[in-house]
Design a protein around this motif. Structure first.
Motif, PDB file in Angstrom:
ATOM      1  N   ALA A  11     -13.458   6.209  60.436  1.00  0.00           N
ATOM      2  CA  ALA A  11     -12.676   4.982  60.604  1.00  0.00           C
ATOM      3  C   ALA A  11     -11.207   5.278  60.909  1.00  0.00           C
ATOM      4  O   ALA A  11     -10.562   4.524  61.638  1.00  0.00           O
ATOM      5  CB  ALA A  11     -12.792   4.109  59.363  1.00  0.00           C
ATOM      6  N   ARG A  43     -20.249  -0.700  59.656  1.00  0.00           N
ATOM      7  CA  ARG A  43     -19.484  -0.531  58.407  1.00  0.00           C
ATOM      8  C   ARG A  43     -18.239   0.318  58.680  1.00  0.00           C
ATOM      9  O   ARG A  43     -17.135  -0.017  58.243  1.00  0.00           O
ATOM     10  CB  ARG A  43     -20.354   0.097  57.323  1.00  0.00           C
ATOM     11  CG  ARG A  43     -19.645   0.286  56.005  1.00  0.00           C
ATOM     12  CD  ARG A  43     -20.545   0.710  54.856  1.00  0.00           C
ATOM     13  NE  ARG A  43     -21.478   1.788  55.126  1.00  0.00           N
ATOM     14  CZ  ARG A  43     -22.796   1.632  55.349  1.00  0.00           C
ATOM     15  NH1 ARG A  43     -23.334   0.434  55.332  1.00  0.00           N
ATOM     16  NH2 ARG A  43     -23.567   2.667  55.587  1.00  0.00           N
ATOM     17  N   ARG A  47     -14.229  -1.112  58.677  1.00  0.00           N
ATOM     18  CA  ARG A  47     -13.116  -0.508  57.938  1.00  0.00           C
ATOM     19  C   ARG A  47     -11.958  -0.177  58.872  1.00  0.00           C
ATOM     20  O   ARG A  47     -10.795  -0.360  58.543  1.00  0.00           O
ATOM     21  CB  ARG A  47     -13.561   0.737  57.191  1.00  0.00           C
ATOM     22  CG  ARG A  47     -14.381   0.406  55.957  1.00  0.00           C
ATOM     23  CD  ARG A  47     -14.649   1.577  55.032  1.00  0.00           C
ATOM     24  NE  ARG A  47     -15.271   2.725  55.679  1.00  0.00           N
ATOM     25  CZ  ARG A  47     -14.648   3.882  55.938  1.00  0.00           C
ATOM     26  NH1 ARG A  47     -13.398   4.062  55.593  1.00  0.00           N
ATOM     27  NH2 ARG A  47     -15.292   4.873  56.513  1.00  0.00           N
ATOM     28  N   LEU A  51     -11.288  -5.103  57.441  1.00  0.00           N
ATOM     29  CA  LEU A  51     -12.409  -5.914  56.970  1.00  0.00           C
ATOM     30  C   LEU A  51     -12.035  -7.389  56.851  1.00  0.00           C
ATOM     31  O   LEU A  51     -12.787  -8.261  57.266  1.00  0.00           O
ATOM     32  CB  LEU A  51     -12.909  -5.365  55.632  1.00  0.00           C
ATOM     33  CG  LEU A  51     -14.263  -5.837  55.164  1.00  0.00           C
ATOM     34  CD1 LEU A  51     -15.361  -5.332  56.071  1.00  0.00           C
ATOM     35  CD2 LEU A  51     -14.529  -5.411  53.745  1.00  0.00           C
ATOM     36  N   TYR A  66     -19.107  -7.954  53.774  1.00  0.00           N
ATOM     37  CA  TYR A  66     -19.404  -6.740  53.012  1.00  0.00           C
ATOM     38  C   TYR A  66     -20.910  -6.612  52.778  1.00  0.00           C
ATOM     39  O   TYR A  66     -21.476  -5.531  52.894  1.00  0.00           O
ATOM     40  CB  TYR A  66     -18.650  -6.722  51.682  1.00  0.00           C
ATOM     41  CG  TYR A  66     -18.924  -5.455  50.917  1.00  0.00           C
ATOM     42  CD1 TYR A  66     -18.300  -4.263  51.279  1.00  0.00           C
ATOM     43  CD2 TYR A  66     -19.841  -5.432  49.873  1.00  0.00           C
ATOM     44  CE1 TYR A  66     -18.572  -3.084  50.595  1.00  0.00           C
ATOM     45  CE2 TYR A  66     -20.117  -4.249  49.193  1.00  0.00           C
ATOM     46  CZ  TYR A  66     -19.474  -3.084  49.557  1.00  0.00           C
ATOM     47  OH  TYR A  66     -19.762  -1.923  48.898  1.00  0.00           O
TER      48      TYR A  66
END
Length: 98
Positions: A11, A43, A47, A51, A66
């Protein structure tokens, strides 16, 4: 002599939309037909993109987002498609290469 390592966080390296596109393409190519692969990749991207902002852009609450990208989650195709669309991508089906 002890080898020192640092934890790699993908990320941190996804700075631009092009970075994200290339990461997603490469990740999906490498993982083949693993159904959890896209969720894992999303995911990491969530990030990288923030988010909270991604949740607002998709119309999901932070908790819902989430849950969608959680390793234990079981997201609907609609939720995954919404995230993909919000990121500026489209899901395309094409013949598999042999």
């Amino acid at each position: 002599m002890t080898l020192q390592t640092t934890r790699w966080d993908s990320a941190e390296h996804l700075k631009t939309d092009e970075d994200i596109q290339l990461y997603l393409e490469a990740y999906l190519e490498e993982t083949g037909d693993d159904p959890g692969a896209i969720v894992h990749a999303l995911r990491i991207i969530a990030r990288a993109k923030n988010l909270s902002q991604l949740a607002a852009d998709t119309g999901l609450s932070q908790e819902e987002l989430y849950e969608v990208v959680s390793p234990d989650g079981n997201p609907s195709f609609k939720a995954v498609a919404s995230i993909v669309k919000t990121l500026g991508f489209e899901a395309i089906v094409r013949p598999a290469t042999v």
